[in-house]
Design a protein around this motif. Structure first.
Motif, PDB file in Angstrom:
ATOM      1  N   HIS A   4       5.813   4.404  -8.056  1.00  0.00           N
ATOM      2  CA  HIS A   4       5.033   3.210  -8.391  1.00  0.00           C
ATOM      3  C   HIS A   4       5.636   2.461  -9.577  1.00  0.00           C
ATOM      4  O   HIS A   4       5.875   1.255  -9.498  1.00  0.00           O
ATOM      5  CB  HIS A   4       3.587   3.624  -8.707  1.00  0.00           C
ATOM      6  CG  HIS A   4       2.667   2.459  -8.948  1.00  0.00           C
ATOM      7  ND1 HIS A   4       1.884   1.908  -7.953  1.00  0.00           N
ATOM      8  CD2 HIS A   4       2.408   1.741 -10.068  1.00  0.00           C
ATOM      9  CE1 HIS A   4       1.179   0.904  -8.452  1.00  0.00           C
ATOM     10  NE2 HIS A   4       1.485   0.786  -9.740  1.00  0.00           N
ATOM     11  N   ILE A  33      -0.029  -4.489  -5.628  1.00  0.00           N
ATOM     12  CA  ILE A  33       0.267  -3.110  -5.238  1.00  0.00           C
ATOM     13  C   ILE A  33      -1.003  -2.270  -5.311  1.00  0.00           C
ATOM     14  O   ILE A  33      -1.708  -2.274  -6.329  1.00  0.00           O
ATOM     15  CB  ILE A  33       1.357  -2.494  -6.128  1.00  0.00           C
ATOM     16  CG1 ILE A  33       2.610  -3.385  -6.129  1.00  0.00           C
ATOM     17  CG2 ILE A  33       1.705  -1.089  -5.650  1.00  0.00           C
ATOM     18  CD1 ILE A  33       3.719  -2.879  -7.023  1.00  0.00           C
ATOM     19  N   SER A  65       2.992   7.477 -10.867  1.00  0.00           N
ATOM     20  CA  SER A  65       4.131   8.116 -10.211  1.00  0.00           C
ATOM     21  C   SER A  65       5.400   7.298 -10.425  1.00  0.00           C
ATOM     22  O   SER A  65       5.359   6.088 -10.657  1.00  0.00           O
ATOM     23  CB  SER A  65       3.866   8.265  -8.712  1.00  0.00           C
ATOM     24  OG  SER A  65       3.756   6.992  -8.092  1.00  0.00           O
ATOM     25  N   PRO A  83      -0.802   5.619  -9.559  1.00  0.00           N
ATOM     26  CA  PRO A  83      -0.198   4.527 -10.332  1.00  0.00           C
ATOM     27  C   PRO A  83       0.734   4.986 -11.444  1.00  0.00           C
ATOM     28  O   PRO A  83       1.441   4.167 -12.021  1.00  0.00           O
ATOM     29  CB  PRO A  83      -1.418   3.805 -10.909  1.00  0.00           C
ATOM     30  CG  PRO A  83      -2.497   4.836 -10.946  1.00  0.00           C
ATOM     31  CD  PRO A  83      -2.265   5.713  -9.753  1.00  0.00           C
ATOM     32  N   HIS A 136       0.844  -1.197   0.000  1.00  0.00           N
ATOM     33  CA  HIS A 136       0.000   0.000   0.000  1.00  0.00           C
ATOM     34  C   HIS A 136       0.881   1.250   0.000  1.00  0.00           C
ATOM     35  O   HIS A 136       1.881   1.311   0.712  1.00  0.00           O
ATOM     36  CB  HIS A 136      -0.868  -0.006   1.268  1.00  0.00           C
ATOM     37  CG  HIS A 136      -2.108   0.810   1.180  1.00  0.00           C
ATOM     38  ND1 HIS A 136      -2.788   1.256   2.302  1.00  0.00           N
ATOM     39  CD2 HIS A 136      -2.820   1.269   0.117  1.00  0.00           C
ATOM     40  CE1 HIS A 136      -3.854   1.926   1.922  1.00  0.00           C
ATOM     41  NE2 HIS A 136      -3.898   1.966   0.604  1.00  0.00           N
ATOM     42  N   HIS A 137       0.521   2.257  -0.818  1.00  0.00           N
ATOM     43  CA  HIS A 137       1.271   3.513  -0.779  1.00  0.00           C
ATOM     44  C   HIS A 137       0.374   4.677  -1.165  1.00  0.00           C
ATOM     45  O   HIS A 137      -0.794   4.489  -1.535  1.00  0.00           O
ATOM     46  CB  HIS A 137       2.528   3.446  -1.648  1.00  0.00           C
ATOM     47  CG  HIS A 137       2.302   3.423  -3.125  1.00  0.00           C
ATOM     48  ND1 HIS A 137       2.224   4.580  -3.878  1.00  0.00           N
ATOM     49  CD2 HIS A 137       2.149   2.399  -4.016  1.00  0.00           C
ATOM     50  CE1 HIS A 137       2.043   4.272  -5.154  1.00  0.00           C
ATOM     51  NE2 HIS A 137       1.992   2.946  -5.260  1.00  0.00           N
ATOM     52  N   GLU A 175       6.929  -1.305  -8.569  1.00  0.00           N
ATOM     53  CA  GLU A 175       6.572  -2.375  -9.497  1.00  0.00           C
ATOM     54  C   GLU A 175       7.774  -3.244  -9.881  1.00  0.00           C
ATOM     55  O   GLU A 175       7.675  -4.479  -9.833  1.00  0.00           O
ATOM     56  CB  GLU A 175       5.905  -1.798 -10.743  1.00  0.00           C
ATOM     57  CG  GLU A 175       4.445  -1.419 -10.538  1.00  0.00           C
ATOM     58  CD  GLU A 175       3.749  -1.045 -11.834  1.00  0.00           C
ATOM     59  OE1 GLU A 175       2.519  -1.213 -11.908  1.00  0.00           O
ATOM     60  OE2 GLU A 175       4.431  -0.581 -12.766  1.00  0.00           O
ATOM     61  N   PRO A 207      -2.012   1.545  -5.074  1.00  0.00           N
ATOM     62  CA  PRO A 207      -1.550   2.941  -4.996  1.00  0.00           C
ATOM     63  C   PRO A 207      -2.635   3.869  -4.481  1.00  0.00           C
ATOM     64  O   PRO A 207      -3.809   3.486  -4.310  1.00  0.00           O
ATOM     65  CB  PRO A 207      -1.224   3.256  -6.457  1.00  0.00           C
ATOM     66  CG  PRO A 207      -2.211   2.425  -7.228  1.00  0.00           C
ATOM     67  CD  PRO A 207      -2.381   1.146  -6.437  1.00  0.00           C
ATOM     68  N   ALA A 208      -2.234   5.119  -4.225  1.00  0.00           N
ATOM     69  CA  ALA A 208      -3.165   6.213  -3.932  1.00  0.00           C
ATOM     70  C   ALA A 208      -4.109   5.902  -2.774  1.00  0.00           C
ATOM     71  O   ALA A 208      -5.278   6.278  -2.795  1.00  0.00           O
ATOM     72  CB  ALA A 208      -3.959   6.578  -5.183  1.00  0.00           C
TER      73      ALA A 208
END
Length: 350
Positions: A46, A69, A43, A41, A36-37, A51, A71-72
C-alpha cells in the motif's frame, strides 16, 4: 453614482470568476478511479507501491485522474473475489495475488514454480512483461494489465519448529498462498492449508497452522515476528517457489479515458514500473527479516548440502504442472523454456 457602483460590481464579479472558476476547473478530476486490494494501509504494497503509483498517475494527468485506494477489502468481498470485481467493473483497479483464483491464471503460474524464479525480483518482473503478449494475455480478458510481478519468494516461517531437513516438516500444517504452494508443501511432507494472508496471524496464534510459506516482507504488517520463532530459506536467498501478483484495471474503465489519459496509464504500466516494483519488494524483504531478528527469531539459512534434498523433492512439480496445463491446451514445456530464458536474459542485463 449608480453607474459607478454597477461598474465596480461588474469588475468584482469578473475578478471573482477569474480567480475561482479556472482554478477549480484545473483541479477538479475528470475521472475518479477506485483501487481495491487485500492488505492493510500500513503494508509495503500500500505505502511503497500502490500509493506512489497512484500519485504519479494523478500528477502526470495534471489532476484529471484521481485514484482512491481502498485497502483491506474495505469495499467488501473477500480477496478471492478481487479478480472478478475488476473484470465485472465493481471496482476500477485491483491489486491481487493470482493464486487466490488459480483456475484463471494457469499460464502465469509458470513463474511460481520452484527453480524458475531465481530470487532476482526485477528480472522475473521484466520477464513477465516480456512474455505477456505472446504467452499470458489470454488469461486477462476484460482487464488492462498495468503490471505483473512477483515477491522475493516463499520462505518457510515456523511457530516453534526449526527446519533443516524435509523430515522436520513431516505432518505439519502449513499455510500456502496458491495451488503451486500446495504442491510444494505436499512434496515436502506437510499438509497444505489454503487461506488469504490476512487470515494468517489468527491461524498461527490458535495453532491452526504450524507455519507458512510467505516472504519476509509480510512480517512487519502482520506482526509475524510475534507469532513465529524461525525463518528458513536456502543458500543465496533461495526460496521455495514464489507468488505472482497483478495490478489490473477494468478494460471498460480504461477505454472510457480519452487517448491522452490512456497514455498516462500506459506510461505507468509494464516495464516502466516493473523495476520500481522489484526494488520496493526487495527492500521490504530486508526490512522484514531485520524485524524478525530484532524480536529474537532465528534466521536459518540452509547449506547447499541441506538444500539439495528439498530441490530433489520439489523437482517433480515441474512435470506435474506441464501435464496439468497440457490438459488445457497449453504447451507447458515451451512456456517454461521461454520463462527461464527471459529471466536469465534480464538477470544478465541487470
Amino acid at each position: 453614482m449608480p453607474s459607478v457602483n454597477i461598474a465596480i460590481g461588474a469588475i468584482l464579479t469578473m475578478l471573482t470568476m477569474a480567480a475561482v472558476t479556472p482554478a477549480a476547473a484545473d483541479h477538479k478530476p475528470e475521472h475518479t478511479l477506485k483501487l481495491h486490494h487485500f492488505l492493510g494501509p500500513k503494508s509495503i504494497a500500500h505505502t511503497k507501491m500502490l500509493e506512489p503509483w497512484a500519485k504519479k498517475v494523478e500528477e502526470e494527468s495534471e489532476g484529471r485522474i484521481k485514484i482512491d485506494i481502498f485497502p483491506a477489502m474495505s469495499l467488501g468481498g473477500s480477496p478471492l473475489q478481487l479478480a472478478s470485481q475488476v473484470r465485472d467493473g465493481v471496482v476500477d483497479i485491483i491489486w491481487t495475488l493470482n493464486g487466490y483464483t488459480p483456475q484463471l491464471f494457469p499460464r502465469t503460474e509458470v513463474f511460481e514454480l520452484p527453480g524458475v524464479h531465481t530470487n532476482d525480483i526485477v528480472a522475473t518482473n521484466l520477464a513477465m512483461q516480456e512474455l505477456f503478449d505472446e504467452w499470458l494475455s489470454d488469461e486477462y480478458d476484460g482487464v488492462k494489465v498495468i503490471a505483473l510481478h512477483v515477491h522475493a519468494g516463499q520462505g518457510i516461517q515456523m511457530r516453534d519448529t526449526p527446519v533443516r531437513s524435509i523430515g522436520d516438516l513431516g505432518g505439519k500444517q502449513m499455510r500456502i498462498p496458491s495451488r503451486t504452494g500446495a504442491w510444494i508443501i505436499e512434496a515436502l511432507g506437510a499438509t497444505p492449508v489454503g487461506m488469504p494472508v490476512p487470515d494468517l496471524p489468527q491461524a498461527l496464534s490458535t495453532g491452526r497452522v504450524d507455519g507458512a510459506l510467505i516472504p519476509w516482507e509480510i512480517i512487519p504488517p502482520l506482526k509475524i515476528e510475534e507469532l513465529t520463532e524461525y525463518q528458513i530459506e536456502g543458500p543465496d536467498s533461495e526460496r521455495f517457489g514464489t507468488a505472482t501478483f497483478q495490478i489490473a484495471m477494468n478494460q471498460g474503465a480504461y477505454d472510457s479515458l480519452p487517448p491522452d489519459l490512456q497514455s498516462v496509464i500506459d506510461a505507468n504500466s509494464g516495464d516502466a514500473i516493473a523495476k520500481d516494483i522489484g526494488a520496493v519488494w526487495q527492500e521490504s524483504e530486508d526490512i522484514g527479516i531485520a524485524v524478525a531478528l530484532a524480536d529474537g527469531n532465528e534466521h536459518i539459512v540452509l547449506t547447499e548440502e541441506e538444500m539439495a534434498p528439498f530441490r530433489d523433492a520439489m523437482a517433480p512439480i515441474i512435470d506435474r504442472w506441464i501435464e496439468e496445463v497440457g490438459e488445457k491446451g497449453i504447451d507447458g514445456q515451451a512456456l517454461l523454456d521461454a520463462a527461464r530464458a527471459a529471466i536469465a536474459k534480464h538477470s544478465t542485463a541487470m
